[in-house]
Design a protein around this motif. Structure first.
Motif, mmCIF file in Angstrom:
data_model
loop_
_atom_site.group_PDB
_atom_site.id
_atom_site.type_symbol
_atom_site.label_atom_id
_atom_site.label_comp_id
_atom_site.label_asym_id
_atom_site.label_seq_id
_atom_site.Cartn_x
_atom_site.Cartn_y
_atom_site.Cartn_z
ATOM 1 N N PRO A 152 11.179 -5.841 -7.839
ATOM 2 C CA PRO A 152 9.109 -5.923 -7.805
ATOM 3 C C PRO A 152 9.635 -4.457 -7.862
ATOM 4 N N TRP A 153 10.343 -3.437 -8.690
ATOM 5 C CA TRP A 153 9.868 -2.402 -9.174
ATOM 6 C C TRP A 153 9.037 -1.686 -10.620
ATOM 7 N N ALA A 193 6.870 -3.779 -11.128
ATOM 8 C CA ALA A 193 5.532 -4.285 -10.939
ATOM 9 C C ALA A 193 4.669 -3.181 -10.494
ATOM 10 N N VAL A 194 5.214 -2.141 -9.255
ATOM 11 C CA VAL A 194 5.128 -0.786 -8.768
ATOM 12 C C VAL A 194 5.095 0.623 -9.137
ATOM 13 N N ALA A 195 6.017 -0.033 -10.863
ATOM 14 C CA ALA A 195 5.438 1.502 -11.430
ATOM 15 C C ALA A 195 4.259 0.721 -12.575
ATOM 16 N N ALA A 196 4.068 -0.344 -12.960
ATOM 17 C CA ALA A 196 2.682 -0.579 -13.485
ATOM 18 C C ALA A 196 1.465 -0.772 -12.501
ATOM 19 N N ALA A 197 1.698 -0.602 -11.867
ATOM 20 C CA ALA A 197 0.593 -1.223 -10.944
ATOM 21 C C ALA A 197 0.341 0.724 -11.052
ATOM 22 N N SER A 198 1.029 2.259 -10.797
ATOM 23 C CA SER A 198 1.100 3.474 -10.357
ATOM 24 C C SER A 198 0.327 3.919 -11.736
ATOM 25 N N LEU A 199 1.081 3.638 -12.811
ATOM 26 C CA LEU A 199 0.785 4.098 -13.971
ATOM 27 C C LEU A 199 -0.798 3.535 -14.313
ATOM 28 N N CYS A 200 -1.353 1.888 -13.555
ATOM 29 C CA CYS A 200 -2.822 2.086 -14.347
ATOM 30 C C CYS A 200 -3.887 2.960 -13.729
ATOM 31 N N THR A 255 7.175 -6.322 -15.901
ATOM 32 C CA THR A 255 7.011 -6.918 -14.974
ATOM 33 C C THR A 255 6.849 -8.842 -15.271
ATOM 34 N N ALA A 256 6.258 -9.094 -16.695
ATOM 35 C CA ALA A 256 5.706 -9.984 -16.888
ATOM 36 C C ALA A 256 7.456 -10.982 -16.845
ATOM 37 N N THR A 257 8.590 -10.594 -17.354
ATOM 38 C CA THR A 257 9.895 -11.521 -17.770
ATOM 39 C C THR A 257 9.779 -11.405 -16.472
ATOM 40 N N GLY A 316 0.987 -0.729 0.095
ATOM 41 C CA GLY A 316 0.594 -0.108 -0.040
ATOM 42 C C GLY A 316 1.075 1.229 -0.286
ATOM 43 N N VAL A 317 1.637 1.167 0.762
ATOM 44 C CA VAL A 317 3.228 3.042 0.551
ATOM 45 C C VAL A 317 3.597 3.051 -1.334
ATOM 46 N N ALA A 318 3.900 1.510 -1.116
ATOM 47 C CA ALA A 318 4.846 1.358 -2.118
ATOM 48 C C ALA A 318 3.612 2.447 -3.650
ATOM 49 N N LEU A 319 2.433 2.095 -3.814
ATOM 50 C CA LEU A 319 1.762 2.909 -4.299
ATOM 51 C C LEU A 319 1.220 3.965 -4.192
#
Length: 485
Positions: free
Chosen positions: A366-367, A369-376, A359-361, A316-319
């Protein structure tokens, strides 16, 4: 009383439609915060509630497939609620629709808090989600009625508020579940009720008083409900006979809806909206963005927790930086033309798709994945600004509630579809590889946004088949100062 629609940032009025000022003018920032506070908590119903599902299963002695109904019921009723209350806002006015939706939301929250079994809990979530969708639909209709001269500033602030709500949902769900109770987490959408009294001051336009097409509403509800359950049948553990039964219900319901739209152009689903290219394009973009967001919120926390060992609170904090990204981009897009806003949205969606693919690669730790969620999350906030801003400038006042309600219904159906497809792909590819499938959704949204950017700034004529006055872009913005209903 004039026939000119009343802009939202108007003086406080003594009664709906009276045009009598009883207070000071409500500014763009205040309007954005009020409406963002009305719509924002609706995102907690899925994203935050997902964190609490293991606790729900343990407390009520339910299997994971059974507990999934907590989210499915919410997604189902949320979409239907947006459509029904959006039409109610058109017919009876926001001053009638908003209190009704708020009462339904509060009643559902009380049922969830006291539910002794999973069945009662799911019933409470249905009520809560219908009310939450209704509150969100009224908020979207009010946003669509903003003074054209201040729409850019209101949308910029609104997008910033929505970015904050979307980015803190997972963290808030984890904190509330850990420190308070899973029951409280499941009723977080009730926070919209706090903003409702402040938004009533913005609801000065009376309804059309046209009767609501009950048959059309029933056909739409049946079609959407069966579709959502069908696409999530694998997650819910439904057998083949049940799925066939749902398909047997979906086909005639869809046929009845198409027949109703053709027979009654001004019915629950107005033919003018179905035939409007701007509405179809906005829906397609929103489906891609919402499907990407819901799918990312499903799979990214699992990757961060299962592969990298992060706790819910850490995730949660990372997002949280997603709120800052979404706020900055939303403010920028809110001040641009419709074409420029679509380009910003498309660029953000492409970046989200790229981060999901990385992220899939499994590279980068973890970063990605964090960037992907944040951009979504940022793309979600931008959709509220760009798509709703575009449609609010084009829809006739008499169709704004229906247009925004049906638009949000389409968005949430897209979100449910994204979650279902991702859950199925995770079974075939594995959770860590599933983001490559998720990446297709924001990529689709970006392609549609870019392909249609040329027509984004073109003024739209009034939809055919309606006697509603043209959208407020067809006339100059009213002067600042007191306005009348």
């Amino acid at each position: 009383m004039t026939s000119t629609p009343t802009p939202v940032p108007a003086p406080v009025v003594a009664g709906a439609g009276t045009g009598t000022a009883s207070g000071g003018r409500i500014g763009p920032l205040s309007t954005a915060v009020r409406l963002g506070g009305l719509f924002g908590p609706s995102v907690f119903g899925v994203t935050a509630a997902a964190v609490a599902l293991p606790k729900v299963a343990a407390a009520l002695g339910a299997a994971p497939a059974e507990v999934a109904w907590v989210l499915t019921a919410h997604a189902l009723a949320l979409g239907v609620g947006t459509a029904v209350f959006g039409r109610l806002a058109d017919s009876r006015g926001a001053r009638a629709a908003l209190p009704a939706a708020s009462l339904l939301l509060a009643a559902g929250a009380l049922v969830c808090l006291a539910a002794p079994s999973l069945g009662v809990l799911v019933g409470g979530r249905l009520l809560l989600a219908a009310g939450s969708g209704g509150v969100a639909a009224v908020g979207a209709a009010l946003l669509a009625g903003v003074d054209p001269g201040e729409r850019g500033r209101v949308l910029a602030g609104y997008g910033m508020v929505m970015a904050v709500f979307a980015s803190v949902a997972t963290l808030l769900g984890g904190v509330v579940t850990t420190w308070l109770s899973w029951r409280v987490t499941l009723v977080l959408p009730v926070l919209s009720v706090v903003a409702a009294p402040f938004c009533l001051r913005l609801a000065v336009r009376p309804g059309s008083r046209r009767p609501i097409d009950v048959a059309g509403a029933a056909a739409l509800t049946a079609a959407v409900s069966t579709l959502l359950v069908i696409v999530q049948s694998r997650t819910l553990g439904l057998g083949g006979p049940v799925v066939l039964g749902l398909v047997a219900g979906f086909v005639p319901a869809s046929g009845a809806l198409v027949w109703r739209v053709a027979r009654r152009p001004d019915g629950f689903v107005p033919r003018a909206l179905v035939g409007a290219a701007v509405h179809r394009i906005g829906a397609a973009i929103g489906v891609g963005v919402f499907a990407g967001l819901f799918a990312a919120m499903y799979v990214i926390p699992q990757i961060l927790a299962g592969v990298h060992g992060w706790s819910v609170l850490t995730i949660g904090v990372a997002l949280l930086p997603g709120a800052a990204v979404g706020a900055v981009l939303s403010r920028r897009a809110g001040l641009l033309s419709a074409r420029g806003g679509r380009l910003v949205l498309a660029g953000t969606a492409v970046a989200a798709a790229a981060a999901l693919a990385v992220t899939a690669t499994g590279r980068g730790g973890p970063w990605p994945a964090v960037a992907a969620a944040s951009l979504c999350l940022a793309a979600f906030a931008l959709t509220q600004v760009v798509i709703i801003g575009d449609l609010s400038a084009r829809l006739p006042p008499a169709l704004r509630g229906a247009g925004m309600g049906l638009l949000n219904l389409t968005f949430f159906v897209g979100g449910g579809l994204g979650s279902a497809v991702t859950a199925a792909s995770a079974v075939w590819l594995g959770t860590s590889r599933a983001p490559v499938v998720v990446a297709l959704f924001p990529l689709l949204a970006a392609l549609v946004a870019v392909a249609t950017r040329a027509r984004a700034d073109a003024p739209a004529p009034p939809p055919a088949g309606t006697t509603a006055p043209p959208a407020d872009t067809a006339s100059p913005a009213p002067p600042s100062g007191p306005s009348h209903a």
